[in-house]
Design a protein around this motif. Structure first.
Motif, PDB file in Angstrom:
ATOM      1  N   LEU A 190       0.844  -1.196   0.000  1.00 61.89           N
ATOM      2  CA  LEU A 190       0.000   0.000   0.000  1.00 61.89           C
ATOM      3  C   LEU A 190       0.878   1.244   0.000  1.00 61.89           C
ATOM      4  N   ASN A 191       0.225   2.411  -0.019  1.00 62.07           N
ATOM      5  CA  ASN A 191       0.952   3.678  -0.073  1.00 62.07           C
ATOM      6  C   ASN A 191       1.513   4.010   1.309  1.00 62.07           C
ATOM      7  N   PRO A 192       2.845   3.967   1.506  1.00 60.43           N
ATOM      8  CA  PRO A 192       3.388   4.227   2.844  1.00 60.43           C
ATOM      9  C   PRO A 192       3.251   5.680   3.279  1.00 60.43           C
ATOM     10  N   LYS A 193       3.192   6.628   2.334  1.00 59.61           N
ATOM     11  CA  LYS A 193       3.089   8.043   2.702  1.00 59.61           C
ATOM     12  C   LYS A 193       1.732   8.342   3.353  1.00 59.61           C
ATOM     13  N   ILE A 194       0.659   7.816   2.767  1.00 56.88           N
ATOM     14  CA  ILE A 194      -0.671   8.024   3.349  1.00 56.88           C
ATOM     15  C   ILE A 194      -0.762   7.322   4.705  1.00 56.88           C
TER      16      ILE A 194
END
Length: 523
Positions: A357-361
């Motif tokens: 998944l998107n680690p930043k979000i």
């Protein structure tokens, strides 16, 4: 110019010369000259005739060569045309031969197809006859079976279908149960693997959150200056900061006691400035405390900025950055809230990366999941901190995934994205470490906050500080709104309110302070 013309011109030229010479030699030499001229004229004529013949032969030879060249070129053109015509005829013959072969082949194929169609029709007739015979035989067998079994074909079919359904249902349930157990086992193993890998990749410190701070002094002589004459300086510091200052026999140190780490930090910095400056009196104390409060607010913003930069989070609203900075001075079950939120953000980033998944979000949601615990007002609200944090995130333009993760990390709302369970799991991981949290300390701090909130519920109250571990409540009122008689009445009403609404050990002393000042400036 041809040879005849040349000869004529030469003859005329000779006669002219002879005529001229004759005229010249009229007196005696005319005969000799004439004879000589005639000889010369004759020689010239012969020479001219020879040259004319040579020129004629050359011209005739050149003409023959030109003719031969033209004839050779013409023959080449004719040969090329004949060759092309021959090639075209050959191609035409080849095409005719190929076409005739294809026509013959098509004819043979048509004959073969006709034969096959006839065979198929014949076999189809035979098949129809055999099928009719089989149907007759099947009907007779079914009738015989019905007579033997006493059941019609439809009843037998229904019983067979029911039996097959029960068998298939039993087999399907067994297969489904086995599959589910295997899936759960595999999922649990994979989940444990991801969680363990995530925890191993995050290095954390155990939280140590106290309610006291030790302020070191250069010498014990400074203690007397901090206390002041008749204790006015220490009372002024306690009134301005809401922190209890304990001066005991501890050498070169005094203790600052308060459940609110922001107040403790303001008191510590203010004391440091006062001791360094040397001027300690009530007016100076209030001035330094106000400056220190302003400095702490600026430091809160700076802490928030450094935190989001360290975690690689961009585009966060300034109000949310302030909320992140305020986390440094708040605790969650004895665990520093900023350290807890940073740890959750890192865990979320690693776990999201493990799951694709998107680690930043995920980092963003992990950092902001507890912002509802740091309200920007002194009065506590009844809304759960998860819902309050979600409302703030929506207000300041955060994405739906982040807002849902904040609001759902304690199951107040339904989870709609994959980031939400990650935040919930990482929050549990961070809080479940040995030594991370202390339930008793949190309940104690909550009781002190509730004690102050009781005082704020009355009109005219400016400040309220719970000191001495909750055994005393100091209330500072506005002198314009509360007179002396009202101050005594207010003290009684607050004590009764605490007695009826709160549960606490021992007793609580309520002190209402009303101060009147007259200030003038000499210019």
């Amino acid at each position: 110019m041809d040879s005849t013309t040349i000869l004529i011109i030469t003859a005329i030229a000779g006669l002219a010369i002879g005529f001229i010479i004759a005229k010249v030699l009229e007196k005696g030499k005319a005969g000799k000259i004439l004879a000589s001229a005639k000889r010369e004229a004759t020689a010239i004529i012969k020479e001219a005739n020879k040259e004319g013949e040579g020129i004629k032969k050359d011209k005739i030879f050149q003409a023959k060569e030109k003719f031969l060249e033209l004839k050779a070129e013409h023959e080449k053109v004719i040969i090329n045309k004949d060759k092309k015509i021959a090639e075209a005829e050959k191609r035409t013959r080849d095409k005719e031969s190929q076409t005739s072969n294809e026509l013959a082949k098509g004819k043979r194929l048509n004959e073969q197809l006709e034969r096959q169609l006839k065979e198929v029709e014949h076999k189809s007739e035979i098949f129809d006859k055999k099928q009719a015979e089989v149907e007759k035989l099947h009907k007779s067998q079914v009738q015989q079976l019905e007579v033997i079994s006493g059941l019609s074909a439809e009843d037998a079919k229904s019983q067979l279908l029911e039996s097959l359904k029960e068998t298939a249902k039993t087999d399907a349930m067994a297969y489904l149960q086995t599959t589910l157990e295997e899936a759960k086992l595999t999922a649990q193993q994979e989940a444990r693997k991801i969680v363990i890998n995530t925890i191993q990749r995050i290095g954390t410190e155990e939280a140590v959150e106290n309610c006291v701070s030790v302020f070191n002094l250069e010498s014990d002589d400074v203690k007397g200056r901090i206390i002041g004459r008749e204790g006015r300086n220490i009372r002024a510091i306690e009134a301005a900061t809401g922190v209890e200052i304990i001066v005991d026999d501890t050498p070169e140190a005094i203790i600052l006691s308060c459940f609110d780490s922001v107040r403790r930090e303001i008191a510590r910095l203010s004391l440091h400035r006062l001791v360094t400056d040397g001027r300690i009196h009530p007016a100076r104390i209030e001035e330094i405390v106000k400056k220190t409060e302003k400095q702490i607010n600026e430091e809160i913003v700076e802490i928030g900025k450094r935190t989001v930069i360290d975690l690689g989070i961009h585009g966060l609203h300034p109000e949310l950055i302030k909320a992140v900075g305020r986390m440094k001075y708040r605790s969650s079950y004895g665990q520093n809230l900023l350290q807890h939120s940073r740890e959750v953000a890192k865990l979320c980033g690693v776990m999201a990366a493990e799951l694709g998944l998107n680690p930043k979000i995920a980092k963003r949601a992990g950092l902001l999941h507890d912002i509802g615990k740091v309200p920007n007002t002194e009065v506590e609200v009844e809304t759960p901190h998860a819902i309050l944090g979600m409302q703030w995130a929506e207000k300041y333009g955060e994405k739906k995934e982040v807002c849902n993760a904040i609001g759902a990390h304690h199951d107040e709302i339904e989870m709609t994205t994959l980031i939400s369970p990650i935040v919930q799991v990482c929050d549990a991981i961070s809080g479940a470490r040995p030594g991370a949290r202390r339930q008793v300390l949190d309940s104690y701090i909550q009781r002190l906050k509730d004690l102050e909130d009781v005082a704020f519920g009355f009109n005219g109250v400016q400040k309220a500080y719970a000191i001495q571990a909750g055994r005393e409540l100091r209330v500072i009122v506005e002198s314009e709104k509360v007179n002396d008689d009202k101050a005594a009445e207010l003290s009684f009403e607050i004590s009764q309110k605490i007695q009826t609404d709160m549960t606490y050990p021992g007793q609580v002393k309520v002190t209402v302070i009303r101060e009147t000042r007259a200030v003038n400036v000499a210019k």
